[in-house]
Each structure stands twice: as structure tokens, then as C-alpha cells.
Scaffold this active site. Structure first.
Site, PDB file in Angstrom:
ATOM      1  N   ARG A  87      -8.117 -22.305  -6.123  1.00 25.63           N
ATOM      2  CA  ARG A  87      -8.334 -23.752  -6.086  1.00 25.63           C
ATOM      3  C   ARG A  87      -9.642 -24.087  -5.377  1.00 25.63           C
ATOM      4  NH1 ARG A  87      -5.985 -24.220 -10.151  1.00 25.63           N
ATOM      5  NH2 ARG A  87      -3.794 -24.658 -10.272  1.00 25.63           N
ATOM      6  N   GLU A  90     -12.229 -23.358  -7.771  1.00 24.09           N
ATOM      7  CA  GLU A  90     -12.236 -24.435  -8.764  1.00 24.09           C
ATOM      8  C   GLU A  90     -12.960 -25.672  -8.233  1.00 24.09           C
ATOM      9  OE1 GLU A  90      -8.969 -26.546 -11.644  1.00 24.09           O
ATOM     10  OE2 GLU A  90      -8.363 -26.147  -9.579  1.00 24.09           O
ATOM     11  N   SER A 113     -26.712 -24.610   5.488  1.00 30.83           N
ATOM     12  CA  SER A 113     -26.596 -23.288   6.088  1.00 30.83           C
ATOM     13  C   SER A 113     -25.138 -22.853   6.182  1.00 30.83           C
ATOM     14  CB  SER A 113     -27.205 -23.295   7.491  1.00 30.83           C
ATOM     15  OG  SER A 113     -27.012 -22.053   8.123  1.00 30.83           O
TER      16      SER A 113
END
Length: 146
Positions: A87, A90, A113
Site C-alpha cells: 500500500r 501504491e 532528503s
């Protein structure tokens, strides 16, 4: 001792002692997220923190040496199948370009960063289902012309 054996020793001790990353981090005065990352081999610890971790978990000095070693930050390049990790993958897949556009619109041409960085994981109780709050806090690094 390599990072893999180090992680195994730390996680085994954590489970046997019925500890949480949150408790260990709080007791040692370090971020639980950073602590977890170091114990899983993706960050190095200072000698002082490494000693605190091994003393706290009653582990060998070899574990401290492995904690201090600089990691090689390599991970599996395939799409992860663990549902939670997938997830997050995703989210970056769906919103990565959006985040890049919004960050660069606000800051200019550069990156966030992951070295000068902190992360927090919080739980927000909600009657419709508890929520996960991830806070990623990285220094903006502008690209430079030369």
C-alpha cells in the site's frame, strides 16, 4: 556478525522480552522509527546508542559492532507483496508524480532528503476506524547549477 544476523538477534530478544519498538525507543531516548530502522539494518548507530541497545536487550558486543557498521541500503526491487508495504508502494505509485509537482512548485527544483530526515508514525482514533498518520520530514535539497 552481519546485519542479517544482527537483526535476527535483536528481533528474537525483542519478542522473548515482550517489548515493543515504541517502548525500547522511549526507554533509550531515541525515535522508535529510527531505532527500528537501525535494528533492521538500514541505518547505523553511534557507538553510544549501539551499546545502549545491546545492554537494554542483553545482547553480545558483536551485535553492537554490527549496529555501528554502515549499511548498504539495498532492498528488493520487485513490487512488494506484503499488504502494508504494498500500500505504501501504491501511494508512491499513485501520488509520487503529484508529490514531486507540489514539492517543486513550493520549493523549486530539488528533492527531499532521506538523510537529513525524520519520520513519525501515529495512531489517530476514529469511530469509523482508526487512522495511520505518517509524517515524513526531510530537508529540501535544491539542485545546483555549475
Amino acid at each position: 556478525m552481519d546485519k542479517l544476523a544482527m537483526t535476527d538477534a535483536i528481533v528474537t530478544a525483542k519478542i522473548e522480552q515482550k517489548l515493543s519498538w515504541e517502548k525500547i525507543g522511549t526507554d533509550l531516548g531515541v525515535s522508535p522509527v529510527w531505532l527500528t530502522s537501525a535494528c533492521l539494518g538500514m541505518n547505523s548507530a553511534s557507538p553510544e546508542i549501539a551499546k545502549k541497545i545491546v545492554d537494554y536487550l542483553a545482547l553480545s558486543p558483536e551485535v553492537a559492532t554490527a549496529l555501528e557498521a554502515y549499511p548498504t541500503k539495498v532492498w528488493d526491487q520487485q513490487v512488494p507483496t506484503d499488504p502494508l508495504i504494498y500500500r505504501l508502494y501504491e501511494v508512491v505509485g499513485v501520488y509520487g508524480e503529484t508529490l514531486k509537482e507540489v514539492i517543486q512548485e513550493k520549493f523549486g527544483d530539488g528533492i527531499m532528503s532521506a538523510i537529513d530526515f525524520s519520520m513519525e508514525v501515529d495512531k489517530i482514533e476514529d469511530p469509523k476506524g482508526d487512522r495511520v498518520l505518517l509524517t515524513l520530514n526531510g530537508k529540501f535539497l535544491p539542485y545546483k547549477s555549475w
